[in-house]
Design a protein around this motif. Structure first.
Motif, PDB file in Angstrom:
ATOM      1  N   ALA A 176      -0.670  -7.864  -3.007  1.00 16.77           N
ATOM      2  CA  ALA A 176      -1.030  -8.045  -1.564  1.00 16.77           C
ATOM      3  C   ALA A 176      -0.908  -6.515  -0.963  1.00 16.77           C
ATOM      4  CB  ALA A 176      -0.280  -8.895  -0.745  1.00 16.77           C
ATOM      5  N   PRO A 177      -1.842  -5.831  -0.642  1.00 14.87           N
ATOM      6  CA  PRO A 177      -1.902  -4.303  -0.262  1.00 14.87           C
ATOM      7  C   PRO A 177      -1.056  -4.251   0.950  1.00 14.87           C
ATOM      8  CG  PRO A 177      -4.089  -5.340   0.163  1.00 14.87           C
ATOM      9  CD  PRO A 177      -3.269  -6.536  -0.520  1.00 14.87           C
ATOM     10  N   LEU A 178      -0.909  -5.114   2.076  1.00 11.95           N
ATOM     11  CA  LEU A 178       0.215  -4.864   3.091  1.00 11.95           C
ATOM     12  C   LEU A 178       1.345  -4.904   2.791  1.00 11.95           C
ATOM     13  CD1 LEU A 178      -1.701  -6.446   6.336  1.00 11.95           C
ATOM     14  CD2 LEU A 178      -1.435  -4.014   5.252  1.00 11.95           C
ATOM     15  N   ALA A 179       1.678  -5.908   1.920  1.00 11.46           N
ATOM     16  CA  ALA A 179       3.136  -6.237   1.267  1.00 11.46           C
ATOM     17  C   ALA A 179       3.815  -5.029   0.691  1.00 11.46           C
ATOM     18  CB  ALA A 179       3.326  -7.333   0.697  1.00 11.46           C
ATOM     19  N   VAL A 180       2.755  -4.203   0.123  1.00  8.79           N
ATOM     20  CA  VAL A 180       3.426  -3.017  -0.874  1.00  8.79           C
ATOM     21  C   VAL A 180       3.548  -1.874  -0.054  1.00  8.79           C
ATOM     22  CG1 VAL A 180       2.940  -1.512  -2.715  1.00  8.79           C
ATOM     23  CG2 VAL A 180       2.398  -3.973  -2.927  1.00  8.79           C
ATOM     24  N   SER A 181       2.306  -1.575   0.876  1.00 11.14           N
ATOM     25  CA  SER A 181       2.151  -0.652   1.373  1.00 11.14           C
ATOM     26  C   SER A 181       3.150  -0.433   2.670  1.00 11.14           C
ATOM     27  CB  SER A 181       0.732  -0.366   2.343  1.00 11.14           C
ATOM     28  OG  SER A 181      -0.136  -0.339   1.357  1.00 11.14           O
ATOM     29  N   ILE A 182       3.620  -1.165   3.524  1.00 12.24           N
ATOM     30  CA  ILE A 182       4.421  -1.523   4.748  1.00 12.24           C
ATOM     31  C   ILE A 182       5.846  -0.878   4.180  1.00 12.24           C
ATOM     32  CG2 ILE A 182       5.459  -2.811   6.533  1.00 12.24           C
ATOM     33  CD1 ILE A 182       3.179  -4.189   6.844  1.00 12.24           C
ATOM     34  N   PRO A 183       6.322  -1.408   3.328  1.00  9.38           N
ATOM     35  CA  PRO A 183       7.691  -0.778   3.067  1.00  9.38           C
ATOM     36  C   PRO A 183       7.747   0.495   2.424  1.00  9.38           C
ATOM     37  CG  PRO A 183       7.333  -2.837   1.730  1.00  9.38           C
ATOM     38  CD  PRO A 183       6.145  -2.551   2.490  1.00  9.38           C
ATOM     39  N   ILE A 184       6.700   0.961   1.722  1.00  7.74           N
ATOM     40  CA  ILE A 184       6.600   2.312   1.147  1.00  7.74           C
ATOM     41  C   ILE A 184       6.521   3.500   2.242  1.00  7.74           C
ATOM     42  CG2 ILE A 184       5.268   3.929  -0.347  1.00  7.74           C
ATOM     43  CD1 ILE A 184       4.901   1.627  -2.181  1.00  7.74           C
ATOM     44  N   VAL A 185       5.538   2.889   3.159  1.00  2.94           N
ATOM     45  CA  VAL A 185       5.162   4.003   4.429  1.00  2.94           C
ATOM     46  C   VAL A 185       6.455   3.849   5.359  1.00  2.94           C
ATOM     47  CG1 VAL A 185       3.572   4.426   6.126  1.00  2.94           C
ATOM     48  CG2 VAL A 185       2.790   3.592   3.977  1.00  2.94           C
ATOM     49  N   VAL A 186       7.110   2.932   5.508  1.00  2.00           N
ATOM     50  CA  VAL A 186       8.446   2.799   6.444  1.00  2.00           C
ATOM     51  C   VAL A 186       9.359   3.900   5.743  1.00  2.00           C
ATOM     52  CG1 VAL A 186      10.026   1.494   7.249  1.00  2.00           C
ATOM     53  CG2 VAL A 186       7.830   0.816   7.562  1.00  2.00           C
ATOM     54  N   LEU A 187       9.615   3.742   4.355  1.00  2.00           N
ATOM     55  CA  LEU A 187      10.379   4.580   3.826  1.00  2.00           C
ATOM     56  C   LEU A 187      10.068   5.940   4.069  1.00  2.00           C
ATOM     57  CD1 LEU A 187      12.785   3.016   2.119  1.00  2.00           C
ATOM     58  CD2 LEU A 187      11.668   3.910   0.139  1.00  2.00           C
ATOM     59  N   HIS A 221      -1.371   9.234   4.280  1.00  2.00           N
ATOM     60  CA  HIS A 221      -1.771   9.866   2.774  1.00  2.00           C
ATOM     61  C   HIS A 221      -0.626   8.901   2.178  1.00  2.00           C
ATOM     62  CE1 HIS A 221      -3.881  13.082   4.928  1.00  2.00           C
ATOM     63  NE2 HIS A 221      -4.298  13.330   3.717  1.00  2.00           N
ATOM     64  N   VAL A 222       0.493   8.938   2.364  1.00  2.00           N
ATOM     65  CA  VAL A 222       1.221   8.045   1.741  1.00  2.00           C
ATOM     66  C   VAL A 222       0.625   6.643   1.665  1.00  2.00           C
ATOM     67  CG1 VAL A 222       3.411   6.967   1.629  1.00  2.00           C
ATOM     68  CG2 VAL A 222       3.415   9.491   2.401  1.00  2.00           C
ATOM     69  N   GLY A 223       0.283   6.023   2.651  1.00  2.00           N
ATOM     70  CA  GLY A 223      -0.608   4.782   2.816  1.00  2.00           C
ATOM     71  C   GLY A 223      -1.623   4.689   1.828  1.00  2.00           C
ATOM     72  N   PHE A 224      -2.226   5.684   1.466  1.00  2.00           N
ATOM     73  CA  PHE A 224      -3.523   5.629   0.728  1.00  2.00           C
ATOM     74  C   PHE A 224      -2.984   5.498  -0.860  1.00  2.00           C
ATOM     75  CE2 PHE A 224      -5.969   8.230  -2.484  1.00  2.00           C
ATOM     76  CZ  PHE A 224      -6.835   7.606  -2.461  1.00  2.00           C
ATOM     77  N   GLY A 225      -1.919   6.473  -1.353  1.00  2.00           N
ATOM     78  CA  GLY A 225      -1.026   6.189  -2.325  1.00  2.00           C
ATOM     79  C   GLY A 225      -0.830   4.640  -2.697  1.00  2.00           C
ATOM     80  N   SER A 226      -0.071   4.139  -1.624  1.00  2.00           N
ATOM     81  CA  SER A 226       0.349   3.126  -1.928  1.00  2.00           C
ATOM     82  C   SER A 226      -0.322   1.727  -1.982  1.00  2.00           C
ATOM     83  CB  SER A 226       1.635   2.536  -0.651  1.00  2.00           C
ATOM     84  OG  SER A 226       0.793   2.607   0.483  1.00  2.00           O
ATOM     85  N   LEU A 227      -1.666   2.087  -1.227  1.00  2.00           N
ATOM     86  CA  LEU A 227      -2.691   1.107  -1.408  1.00  2.00           C
ATOM     87  C   LEU A 227      -3.255   1.003  -2.927  1.00  2.00           C
ATOM     88  CD1 LEU A 227      -5.294   1.176   1.699  1.00  2.00           C
ATOM     89  CD2 LEU A 227      -3.988  -0.553   0.708  1.00  2.00           C
ATOM     90  N   ALA A 228      -3.403   2.143  -3.363  1.00  2.00           N
ATOM     91  CA  ALA A 228      -3.925   2.394  -4.606  1.00  2.00           C
ATOM     92  C   ALA A 228      -3.020   1.624  -5.774  1.00  2.00           C
ATOM     93  CB  ALA A 228      -4.137   3.979  -5.064  1.00  2.00           C
ATOM     94  N   VAL A 229      -1.800   1.904  -5.718  1.00  2.00           N
ATOM     95  CA  VAL A 229      -0.794   1.099  -6.493  1.00  2.00           C
ATOM     96  C   VAL A 229      -0.748  -0.172  -6.350  1.00  2.00           C
ATOM     97  CG1 VAL A 229       1.678   1.134  -6.833  1.00  2.00           C
ATOM     98  CG2 VAL A 229       0.617   3.282  -6.378  1.00  2.00           C
ATOM     99  N   ALA A 230      -0.970  -0.588  -5.132  1.00  2.00           N
ATOM    100  CA  ALA A 230      -1.181  -2.118  -4.879  1.00  2.00           C
ATOM    101  C   ALA A 230      -2.265  -2.658  -5.435  1.00  2.00           C
ATOM    102  CB  ALA A 230      -1.045  -2.483  -3.385  1.00  2.00           C
ATOM    103  N   THR A 231      -3.415  -1.988  -5.253  1.00  2.00           N
ATOM    104  CA  THR A 231      -4.448  -2.692  -5.982  1.00  2.00           C
ATOM    105  C   THR A 231      -4.552  -2.761  -7.841  1.00  2.00           C
ATOM    106  OG1 THR A 231      -5.602  -1.509  -4.284  1.00  2.00           O
ATOM    107  CG2 THR A 231      -7.094  -2.599  -5.606  1.00  2.00           C
ATOM    108  N   ALA A 232      -3.837  -1.638  -8.277  1.00  2.00           N
ATOM    109  CA  ALA A 232      -3.636  -1.542  -9.630  1.00  2.00           C
ATOM    110  C   ALA A 232      -2.762  -2.550 -10.115  1.00  2.00           C
ATOM    111  CB  ALA A 232      -3.110  -0.106  -9.872  1.00  2.00           C
ATOM    112  N   MET A 233      -1.518  -2.927  -9.086  1.00  2.00           N
ATOM    113  CA  MET A 233      -0.680  -3.995  -9.524  1.00  2.00           C
ATOM    114  C   MET A 233      -1.323  -5.345  -9.238  1.00  2.00           C
ATOM    115  SD  MET A 233       2.857  -2.171  -8.675  1.00  2.00           S
ATOM    116  CE  MET A 233       3.025  -3.327  -7.434  1.00  2.00           C
ATOM    117  N   ASN A 234      -2.420  -5.503  -8.548  1.00  2.00           N
ATOM    118  CA  ASN A 234      -3.015  -6.799  -8.215  1.00  2.00           C
ATOM    119  C   ASN A 234      -2.319  -7.284  -7.045  1.00  2.00           C
ATOM    120  OD1 ASN A 234      -5.371  -7.698  -8.676  1.00  2.00           O
ATOM    121  ND2 ASN A 234      -5.136  -8.361 -10.878  1.00  2.00           N
TER     122      ASN A 234
END
Lengths: 232, 312
Positions: free
Chosen positions: B67-78, B52-65
């Protein structure tokens, strides 16, 4: 130099002193039983001896080249273990982990020690069985074999007979006595069962939030505090 | 048989499907290996929270234009480290905290999406997965990360076993259990992010939970549970993708359905195996009379033999 020496040591739990005034020593070959009621500080002392908890005051000294990770520890069983899919051999083998350190895989020497200890506790026939399918007594034997794989000097047993029936309990006590006498392994055991402690141990440490007695079993049997607890 | 090969040939003539299958197989493998430890440590819900955290971070990454993995991985690891700390801290109830974090990130994700692209098929794709999600860069990154996860798992296999079976003992023998718990959480976070866009945020946890539970129905050793769940996971994923291609069903959901079927089969085999003792006894009694009972007798004898061989 004794194997373990505590000098006016105290352990705290979340800032409150749980047990204090600990002054005792354990020599090689001793069989020490730590007795006391719930909340008397036994488990805090165990954590301290394993170096998982630093003393609030005083010191815990280890002699004769004993390191904290060379203590063969038999912890109380957790709920997760009851349905854990692992073979007896896998469980006993994990006792050699402390000897591995950072190296990832077990050696032939490790497997040899495991085979010896499996034989020593008479669980050869069980070694390919699943741990969760064993009886409580058999499980304790397996965990004891694992503890023996981790040490050559000191066994630390945390209420090893909890939840076992009287016959199996006596068997386990005899087994521990045999390990202590035949191999000269030092044994420290935490127990609720004061009567059996007096039967088997060479020394008694009685806790009640502080140390109320430490000495040989004979002295303990004559003391006032024992009279109160043994009902005699 | 030829028909199956034809379908496979046709399938793999599409490069996007080849990419998806490569990443999917690697992610299923990682998820199954980590899943054994997570399920046994009662950490299954952490995986769900992380997706679910991954879902949130994906949405944010898309909004910021970005790369989805580059944003999601650190957030989800955290988030994984945070959830681990929470579930180890007895003062806050772990399950409630996980529910809190997962719904919170779901809400953030939905709001961000509706503010940018609007609630459209994108949301559906994030939640339930899309086979079209992988581009070439994603595949390279996914393959590298999956290999790292596999290598770490193999290297630390013995420690992971010890930490999973008995944390107190492991701690007492000088294993830094906190470090290994973090390692497991870290690898899980990466696996979830990699698999999430294909399987969907709501379904990715199934890759972690199902294979290990399935193999535990039958296997009784940690090593065989681990290996079997890896095989089950990979096979189920492959069958699921093929079925989703043939019947045009959603990929993630199809894979989960195949996993459910596998679970059912293994549960049945496990139950029969446990009852085998009584079956064996019955078989022995009937053995002498088998001849007189025609086909039914022969069948019983064959079953009896089968039971004996599986026992060995």
């Amino acid at each position: 130099m004794a194997l373990i020496t505590c000098n006016n040591t105290a352990f705290a739990y979340e800032g409150n002193i749980a047990v204090s005034g600990l002054s005792f020593s354990v020599n090689a070959g001793d069989y020490l039983c730590i007795v006391g009621e719930n909340g008397s500080g036994k488990s805090k002392l165990i954590k301290g001896l394993l170096r998982l908890k630093a003393p609030q005051s005083g010191t815990v000294l280890m002699g004769e080249g004993l390191k904290a990770n060379q203590i063969g520890y038999l912890p109380q069983q957790t709920a997760a273990q009851k349905d854990f899919p692992a073979s007896v051999y896998e469980v006993v083998l994990s006792g050699r982990l402390s000897a591995r350190g950072i190296r990832p895989f077990y050696t032939k020497h490790d497997k040899q020690i495991v085979a010896e200890n499996i034989k020593r506790l008479g669980i050869e026939k069980l070694q390919h069985r699943c741990y969760r399918e064993l009886s409580g007594g058999q499980q304790q034997r397996v965990l004891l074999a694992r503890a023996l794989c981790a040490t050559q000097k000191l066994l630390l047993l945390d209420e090893p007979v909890a939840g076992l029936d009287p016959i199996v309990t006596q068997e386990l006590y005899r087994l521990i006595e045999q390990i202590n006498k035949d191999s000269g392994l030092t044994v420290i055991m935490v127990s609720h069962d004061i009567a059996s402690a007096v039967n088997y141990a060479s020394h008694i440490l009685h806790l009640q939030g502080e140390q109320v007695f430490f000495g040989t079993t004979d002295e303990y049997a004559k003391s006032k505090i024992a009279a109160r607890f043994l009902g005699g | 048989m030829n028909a199956i090969f034809e379908v496979l040939f046709e399938m793999f003539s599409y490069t996007f499907l080849v990419r998806a299958v490569i990443v999917g197989l690697l992610v299923s493998l990682c998820a199954a290996l980590l899943g054994v430890s997570l399920v046994l440590k009662r950490y299954s819900m952490i995986g769900d929270g992380l997706s679910h955290v991954g879902f949130g971070s994906l949405a944010v990454a898309t909004a910021m234009n970005a790369a989805p993995l580059a944003v999601s991985i650190p957030i989800v690891v955290l988030a994984a480290f945070l959830l681990l700390r929470i579930s180890e801290n007895s003062k806050i109830k772990g399950d409630a905290a996980i529910a809190l974090i997962s719904t919170a990130s779901l809400a953030v994700g939905v709001v961000v999406i509706s503010m940018t692209t609007g609630m459209n098929t994108d949301v559906c794709n994030y939640l339930f997965g899309s086979i079209l999600a992988m581009n070439n860069n994603d595949v390279t990154l996914s393959v590298i990360l999956a290999i790292v996860v596999l290598a770490m798992f193999m290297l630390f296999y013995n420690k992971i076993f010890a930490v999973t079976f008995d944390e107190n003992f492991a701690k007492a023998t000088g294993v830094k259990t906190g470090v290994y718990n973090m390692l497991i959480a870290f690898l899980t976070a990466i696996t979830i992010v990699l698999g999430m866009r294909m399987m969907g945020a709501l379904l990715i946890t199934s890759l972690i939970i199902f294979p290990s539970l399935t193999s535990m129905r039958v296997c009784k050793k940690f090593k065989s549970v681990t290996l079997t769940s890896a095989v089950i996971s990979v096979v189920c994923f492959f069958i699921g993708v093929v079925i989703s291609y043939v019947y045009a069903t959603p990929t993630g959901a199809s894979v989960v359905i195949i996993n459910i079927i596998a679970f059912g089969l293994f549960w049945l085999v496990g139950t029969i195996k446990d009852k085998k003792g009584s079956f064996l006894g019955m078989g022995n009694k009937l053995k002498k009379r088998c001849v007189g009972y025609g086909d039914f007798g022969t069948l019983l004898c064959a079953f009896n033999k089968l039971c004996r061989t599986t026992e060995r």
